[in-house]
Enzyme design. Sequence first.
Site, PDB file in Angstrom:
ATOM      1  N   ALA A 132       0.845  -1.190   0.000  1.00  0.00           N
ATOM      2  CA  ALA A 132       0.000   0.000   0.000  1.00  0.00           C
ATOM      3  C   ALA A 132       0.881   1.241   0.000  1.00  0.00           C
ATOM      4  O   ALA A 132       1.327   1.699   1.062  1.00  0.00           O
ATOM      5  CB  ALA A 132      -0.943  -0.007   1.202  1.00  0.00           C
ATOM      6  N   MET A 133       1.134   1.760  -1.183  1.00  0.00           N
ATOM      7  CA  MET A 133       1.978   2.942  -1.333  1.00  0.00           C
ATOM      8  C   MET A 133       1.213   4.111  -1.954  1.00  0.00           C
ATOM      9  O   MET A 133       1.208   5.220  -1.439  1.00  0.00           O
ATOM     10  CB  MET A 133       3.205   2.601  -2.172  1.00  0.00           C
ATOM     11  N   GLY A 137      -3.336  11.481  -4.047  1.00  0.00           N
ATOM     12  CA  GLY A 137      -2.502  12.606  -4.461  1.00  0.00           C
ATOM     13  C   GLY A 137      -1.031  12.289  -4.581  1.00  0.00           C
ATOM     14  O   GLY A 137      -0.201  13.195  -4.700  1.00  0.00           O
ATOM     15  N   GLU A 248      11.185  -5.004  -8.665  1.00  0.00           N
ATOM     16  CA  GLU A 248       9.805  -4.695  -9.050  1.00  0.00           C
ATOM     17  C   GLU A 248       9.710  -4.421 -10.550  1.00  0.00           C
ATOM     18  O   GLU A 248       8.789  -4.898 -11.230  1.00  0.00           O
ATOM     19  CB  GLU A 248       9.295  -3.489  -8.268  1.00  0.00           C
ATOM     20  N   GLY A 370       6.104   2.740 -11.549  1.00  0.00           N
ATOM     21  CA  GLY A 370       6.789   3.904 -12.115  1.00  0.00           C
ATOM     22  C   GLY A 370       6.394   4.048 -13.570  1.00  0.00           C
ATOM     23  O   GLY A 370       6.691   3.185 -14.396  1.00  0.00           O
TER      24      GLY A 370
END
Length: 383
Positions: A132-133, A137, A248, A370
């Site tokens: 959970a990152m 916003g 990742e 990303g």
Amino acid sequence: MTGAALQSGAGDDDDTLTLFRDTATRFFERHAPAEALERWREQGVVDRDFWRGAGAAGLLAPSVPEAYGGVGADFRYELAVIEEIGRLGLEGFGAPVHSALAAPYLVHFATEQQKREWLPKVVSGELVLALAMTEPGAGSDLRGIRTRAVRDGDDYVVDGQKTFISNGQTADLILLACKTEGDRISMLVVEAASTPGFMRGRNLNKMGREAQDTSELFFESARVPVANLLGPEEGQGFEQMRDLLAQERLVIAAMAQAMMERALSLTLAYTKERHAFRQPLFGFQNTQFKLADARTQIAAGRAFLDSGVARHLKGDLDAVTAAMIKLWITETQWKVIDDCLQLFGGYGYMDEYPISRLLRDARIDRIHGGASEIMRTIIARSL
């Protein structure tokens, strides 16, 4: 299959990896038939029985050390499962997040007690993991997160919101990025069933990967034990995330690579069976050239990915190269699958054709882990 077997000599190890991949293939083909995939897409979540079955087959978190219930395999075994998921159209199964993205946080940064308590259940599928990152916003810019944990005796009191969380409806353990004292980022492990003040939001509707539950999460004065902090002290979260970012991005690239390989296979079969103007579609030069381009791009992606995996296994894959691998493969994936869909004509636009789902499922890979623009920024800074 023991950890010793999975880390034997080179020749034997290649054979063992092949056997492991075959195990994954057989399990997925048997337990995830087309009707199950359709049901999971409709309900927006993969059945928990399937998670536990994958754990019993040894397919969850194979890189967890034997001391904690795993088999101590190297990263190639994680990739074998990921690639079979992509090759067989199981992108909605959240095992890559669970096994190759979230579990390494526990392996590398958890205390001995935390590892012994959680990791065996992670391997068995009894506990499902989520990271959970992202917040409404704050996406790629993780320094902008606003979820905050304030120390209160033996607990942290957590307030904030997360969104776009894969495995969010299913997860039993949520690895939460939050701000602690001094605005430093820390990682807390939230035990969903026993955390007052934690609430799951809605299961979000998406353009693809419908079977992957993706959720909002809410923390309203949620109390998380201080003992659930990851790392020896507060403020280690950003460094922990940075240390695991290369893996990742390889995981995302590997899924993308497998998906475009599947797209080419589907398209070759279709163009050789479908006729137009009294000949197979494959007989037209345009079709051959498009598929030749796709085959070449796929081969280049495979070589790039394999070189990155080799470097990662040696511990010398840098952030810039990982960014280049993710950028190139995910951008190429989109082009290859789109070109393949074009060769299906109107049928490619129909939902019942797998190529249609592949294009929708592929779109997220240029965003999560990303976005492509962030990858380009990382690369540009190295010039």
